[in-house]
Scaffold this motif. Structure first.
Motif, PDB file in Angstrom:
ATOM      1  N   TRP A 186     -10.031  -3.082   8.805  1.00 24.34           N
ATOM      2  CA  TRP A 186      -8.571  -2.961   8.721  1.00 24.34           C
ATOM      3  C   TRP A 186      -7.962  -4.252   8.185  1.00 24.34           C
ATOM      4  CZ3 TRP A 186      -4.670  -5.797  10.994  1.00 24.34           C
ATOM      5  CH2 TRP A 186      -3.377  -5.267  10.897  1.00 24.34           C
ATOM      6  N   LEU A 187      -8.427  -5.385   8.696  1.00 26.72           N
ATOM      7  CA  LEU A 187      -7.880  -6.667   8.259  1.00 26.72           C
ATOM      8  C   LEU A 187      -8.208  -6.934   6.794  1.00 26.72           C
ATOM      9  CD1 LEU A 187      -6.361  -9.154   9.353  1.00 26.72           C
ATOM     10  CD2 LEU A 187      -8.585 -10.222   9.725  1.00 26.72           C
ATOM     11  N   LYS A 188      -9.419  -6.608   6.391  1.00 29.16           N
ATOM     12  CA  LYS A 188      -9.826  -6.828   4.999  1.00 29.16           C
ATOM     13  C   LYS A 188      -8.990  -5.993   4.037  1.00 29.16           C
ATOM     14  CE  LYS A 188     -13.997  -7.026   2.146  1.00 29.16           C
ATOM     15  NZ  LYS A 188     -15.459  -6.793   2.114  1.00 29.16           N
ATOM     16  N   LYS A 189      -8.560  -4.827   4.477  1.00 28.85           N
ATOM     17  CA  LYS A 189      -7.750  -3.950   3.635  1.00 28.85           C
ATOM     18  C   LYS A 189      -6.277  -4.357   3.641  1.00 28.85           C
ATOM     19  CE  LYS A 189      -6.348   0.922   3.262  1.00 28.85           C
ATOM     20  NZ  LYS A 189      -6.501   2.275   3.860  1.00 28.85           N
ATOM     21  N   THR A 190      -5.781  -4.829   4.791  1.00 29.31           N
ATOM     22  CA  THR A 190      -4.352  -5.080   4.962  1.00 29.31           C
ATOM     23  C   THR A 190      -3.926  -6.502   4.625  1.00 29.31           C
ATOM     24  OG1 THR A 190      -4.407  -3.457   6.767  1.00 29.31           O
ATOM     25  CG2 THR A 190      -2.441  -4.816   6.581  1.00 29.31           C
ATOM     26  N   HIS A 191      -4.703  -7.470   5.071  1.00 29.76           N
ATOM     27  CA  HIS A 191      -4.300  -8.873   4.974  1.00 29.76           C
ATOM     28  C   HIS A 191      -4.016  -9.360   3.548  1.00 29.76           C
ATOM     29  CE1 HIS A 191      -5.103 -13.251   6.513  1.00 29.76           C
ATOM     30  NE2 HIS A 191      -3.860 -13.072   6.108  1.00 29.76           N
ATOM     31  N   SER A 205       1.265 -15.020   2.363  1.00 29.35           N
ATOM     32  CA  SER A 205       0.550 -16.273   2.611  1.00 29.35           C
ATOM     33  C   SER A 205      -0.945 -16.061   2.828  1.00 29.35           C
ATOM     34  CB  SER A 205       1.143 -16.979   3.840  1.00 29.35           C
ATOM     35  OG  SER A 205       1.042 -16.139   4.991  1.00 29.35           O
ATOM     36  N   TYR A 206      -1.491 -14.980   2.286  1.00 35.35           N
ATOM     37  CA  TYR A 206      -2.889 -14.617   2.526  1.00 35.35           C
ATOM     38  C   TYR A 206      -3.855 -15.748   2.157  1.00 35.35           C
ATOM     39  CZ  TYR A 206      -7.424 -12.495   1.516  1.00 35.35           C
ATOM     40  OH  TYR A 206      -8.765 -12.230   1.448  1.00 35.35           O
ATOM     41  N   ILE A 207      -3.619 -16.390   1.012  1.00 41.03           N
ATOM     42  CA  ILE A 207      -4.563 -17.390   0.525  1.00 41.03           C
ATOM     43  C   ILE A 207      -4.683 -18.559   1.504  1.00 41.03           C
ATOM     44  CG2 ILE A 207      -4.992 -19.064  -1.327  1.00 41.03           C
ATOM     45  CD1 ILE A 207      -3.786 -17.114  -3.273  1.00 41.03           C
ATOM     46  N   PRO A 261      -9.737 -16.124  10.872  1.00 40.62           N
ATOM     47  CA  PRO A 261     -10.112 -15.943  12.282  1.00 40.62           C
ATOM     48  C   PRO A 261      -8.921 -15.756  13.202  1.00 40.62           C
ATOM     49  CG  PRO A 261     -11.403 -17.698  11.292  1.00 40.62           C
ATOM     50  CD  PRO A 261     -10.380 -17.321  10.293  1.00 40.62           C
ATOM     51  N   LYS A 262      -7.817 -16.468  12.950  1.00 39.83           N
ATOM     52  CA  LYS A 262      -6.633 -16.303  13.799  1.00 39.83           C
ATOM     53  C   LYS A 262      -6.033 -14.913  13.626  1.00 39.83           C
ATOM     54  CE  LYS A 262      -5.263 -21.183  14.082  1.00 39.83           C
ATOM     55  NZ  LYS A 262      -4.206 -22.177  13.765  1.00 39.83           N
ATOM     56  N   ALA A 263      -5.977 -14.448  12.382  1.00 42.82           N
ATOM     57  CA  ALA A 263      -5.448 -13.101  12.131  1.00 42.82           C
ATOM     58  C   ALA A 263      -6.338 -12.057  12.791  1.00 42.82           C
ATOM     59  CB  ALA A 263      -5.342 -12.853  10.629  1.00 42.82           C
ATOM     60  N   ALA A 284       1.221   0.653  12.619  1.00 48.41           N
ATOM     61  CA  ALA A 284       2.641   0.343  12.434  1.00 48.41           C
ATOM     62  C   ALA A 284       2.811  -0.994  11.728  1.00 48.41           C
ATOM     63  CB  ALA A 284       3.351   0.322  13.787  1.00 48.41           C
ATOM     64  N   ALA A 285       1.977  -1.974  12.075  1.00 46.59           N
ATOM     65  CA  ALA A 285       2.062  -3.289  11.437  1.00 46.59           C
ATOM     66  C   ALA A 285       1.810  -3.179   9.941  1.00 46.59           C
ATOM     67  CB  ALA A 285       1.057  -4.245  12.069  1.00 46.59           C
ATOM     68  N   ALA A 286       0.816  -2.398   9.551  1.00 49.79           N
ATOM     69  CA  ALA A 286       0.509  -2.232   8.127  1.00 49.79           C
ATOM     70  C   ALA A 286       1.610  -1.445   7.421  1.00 49.79           C
ATOM     71  CB  ALA A 286      -0.835  -1.521   7.973  1.00 49.79           C
ATOM     72  N   ASP A 287       2.140  -0.426   8.095  1.00 48.71           N
ATOM     73  CA  ASP A 287       3.155   0.426   7.477  1.00 48.71           C
ATOM     74  C   ASP A 287       4.458  -0.321   7.220  1.00 48.71           C
ATOM     75  OD1 ASP A 287       4.191   3.040   6.635  1.00 48.71           O
ATOM     76  OD2 ASP A 287       5.414   2.918   8.432  1.00 48.71           O
ATOM     77  N   ARG A 288       4.837  -1.233   8.130  1.00 45.51           N
ATOM     78  CA  ARG A 288       6.124  -1.931   8.003  1.00 45.51           C
ATOM     79  C   ARG A 288       6.000  -3.325   7.389  1.00 45.51           C
ATOM     80  NH1 ARG A 288      10.307   0.141  10.759  1.00 45.51           N
ATOM     81  NH2 ARG A 288      11.421  -0.825   9.009  1.00 45.51           N
ATOM     82  N   MET A 289       4.817  -3.685   6.942  1.00 50.40           N
ATOM     83  CA  MET A 289       4.580  -5.021   6.416  1.00 50.40           C
ATOM     84  C   MET A 289       5.498  -5.328   5.228  1.00 50.40           C
ATOM     85  SD  MET A 289       0.879  -6.679   5.605  1.00 50.40           S
ATOM     86  CE  MET A 289       0.547  -5.616   4.200  1.00 50.40           C
ATOM     87  N   ALA A 290       5.559  -4.428   4.261  1.00 52.95           N
ATOM     88  CA  ALA A 290       6.408  -4.647   3.085  1.00 52.95           C
ATOM     89  C   ALA A 290       7.881  -4.702   3.483  1.00 52.95           C
ATOM     90  CB  ALA A 290       6.168  -3.538   2.061  1.00 52.95           C
ATOM     91  N   ASP A 291       8.284  -3.879   4.451  1.00 53.23           N
ATOM     92  CA  ASP A 291       9.679  -3.900   4.908  1.00 53.23           C
ATOM     93  C   ASP A 291      10.026  -5.253   5.515  1.00 53.23           C
ATOM     94  OD1 ASP A 291       9.876  -1.278   4.122  1.00 53.23           O
ATOM     95  OD2 ASP A 291       9.470  -0.465   6.112  1.00 53.23           O
ATOM     96  N   TYR A 292       9.095  -5.840   6.289  1.00 48.18           N
ATOM     97  CA  TYR A 292       9.368  -7.134   6.911  1.00 48.18           C
ATOM     98  C   TYR A 292       9.506  -8.230   5.853  1.00 48.18           C
ATOM     99  CZ  TYR A 292       8.804 -11.448   9.474  1.00 48.18           C
ATOM    100  OH  TYR A 292       8.987 -12.711   9.963  1.00 48.18           O
ATOM    101  N   VAL A 293       8.595  -8.234   4.888  1.00 47.92           N
ATOM    102  CA  VAL A 293       8.646  -9.259   3.835  1.00 47.92           C
ATOM    103  C   VAL A 293       9.948  -9.148   3.055  1.00 47.92           C
ATOM    104  CG1 VAL A 293       7.570 -10.068   1.702  1.00 47.92           C
ATOM    105  CG2 VAL A 293       6.143  -9.411   3.648  1.00 47.92           C
ATOM    106  N   ALA A 294      10.352  -7.917   2.717  1.00 50.58           N
ATOM    107  CA  ALA A 294      11.602  -7.724   1.982  1.00 50.58           C
ATOM    108  C   ALA A 294      12.798  -8.178   2.812  1.00 50.58           C
ATOM    109  CB  ALA A 294      11.750  -6.263   1.585  1.00 50.58           C
ATOM    110  N   SER A 295      12.765  -7.869   4.112  1.00 52.52           N
ATOM    111  CA  SER A 295      13.860  -8.263   4.986  1.00 52.52           C
ATOM    112  C   SER A 295      13.953  -9.781   5.111  1.00 52.52           C
ATOM    113  CB  SER A 295      13.665  -7.636   6.375  1.00 52.52           C
ATOM    114  OG  SER A 295      14.650  -8.070   7.276  1.00 52.52           O
TER     115      SER A 295
END
Length: 348
Positions: free
Chosen positions: A144-149, A154-156, A161-163, A177-188
């Protein structure tokens, strides 16, 4: 060697090249040893990849002593044993009274190429079953993390390990829910004037997506929307080909019939279009024609004779004017009559 680099929880990140240099052996030897330790249940390996797709130094977790099946049976170090049977190192003599020769000065023979014997009894008990479940759960979170992160700004520079540690604390529903709303949070955050976005670990640990307003419901399709290959969609197609190409001098499909090209491209992805009232009014003049029937073959032949672009694959059925190709004159008159009555052909 790994134990010299692990943290308090048994984790470390180490390159197999560096390990081989440190131990003075070939990398292939390190690789085989790691695989044996993983298979024996003493080590976990978590592969890492760079953004470029190249292998990176892997994460390892040294598995500590197994959980004791019954701690109540553990005795104090100075507690007297109940019987000699409980003394683990009692003298028992040699078989058949034969005296054992003294140990010679020669070193023990080298270990063979096969895997070392496994003495951990928990590997065949329910404890090991639970451990396997934990490993699978860990792999699921890592996937999940490899697909979402990577989609996080600030991925780079983020700490993987912390994530991962924060992702473990979430439920499946919370991760979704975190993956689904990720783009909304960044835009906000950008709308709010932020120039630096928090790390992904902070986003997960504080569950910041829960502070966002409720996600807006998808707008309902307008009443003039029509799915591909349906009666309204095909009524527009037939009306368009009867009128002729938009650019008669062109030879390429996209240039000769640009509107059909656009419509067909959307249809291949299952998307329809919005059409004017006059094409919805022609719906009653259309009939379903199943694929690979004689009616279907008649229409395909007629399209070829007229030089009209044939349809993309509709699946099972597409709608055509009632009466077959012979009835097109009546359909064309209906199209023109509706056009004279006014109304737009199609909406954006």
């Amino acid at each position: 060697m790994l134990g010299r680099h692990t943290d308090d929880l048994g984790w470390c990140r180490r390159s197999q090249v560096k390990m081989s240099d440190e131990m003075g052996c070939a990398r292939s030897t390190v690789f085989e040893a790691v695989e044996r330790l993983v298979k024996a249940g003493y080590l976990e390996k978590h592969e890492q990849e760079e953004i470029s797709g190249r292998d990176s130094a892997h994460w390892y977790r040294v598995i500590l002593d197994p959980v004791h099946p019954n701690l109540a049976l553990v005795k104090e170090a100075d507690e007297q044993a109940d019987s000699t049977a409980e003394i683990p190192c009692r003298p028992v003599g040699t078989p058949a009274g034969i005296s054992a020769p003294p140990a010679g000065p020669e070193p023990a023979p080298p270990a063979g190429p096969g895997p070392a014997p496994i003495n951990d009894t928990s590997l065949t008990t329910p404890v090991n079953v639970e451990r396997e479940r934990a490993r699978e759960f860990e792999k699921q979170i890592e996937r999940w993390l490899k697909k979402t992160h990577p989609a996080w700004p600030s991925y780079i520079s983020d700490s993987g390990p912390k994530a991962l540690a924060e992702a473990r604390k979430l439920t499946d529903e919370e991760r979704d829910a975190a993956a689904d709303r990720m783009a909304d949070y960044v835009a906000s955050a950008k709308v709010g004037g932020r120039t630096v976005i928090c790390t992904f670990a902070v986003y997960l640990s504080e569950k910041r997506w829960e502070k966002l307003p409720a996600k807006a419901q998808a707008a309902a399709r307008a009443d003039d929307y029509a799915p591909p290959f349906g009666p309204v969609w095909m009524a527009w197609v037939m009306g368009h080909v009867l009128k002729g190409p938009s650019n008669p001098e062109a030879t390429a499909f996209a240039e000769r019939w640009p509107q059909l090209f656009f419509l067909f491209a959307n249809a291949r992805q299952g998307r329809g279009h919005r059409f004017g009232e006059r094409f919805h009014a022609l719906k009653s003049r259309m009939v379903a024609v199943p694929v690979d029937t004689s009616q279907w073959d008649d229409w395909k032949a007629h399209f070829q004779q007229q030089g009209w672009p044939w349809l993309p694959d509709p699946g099972r059925v597409a709608y055509f004017p009632a009466g077959g190709p012979a009835g097109l004159a009546e359909f064309e008159q209906a199209v023109r009559g509706n056009n004279d009555a006014g109304g737009r052909e199609a909406a954006e």
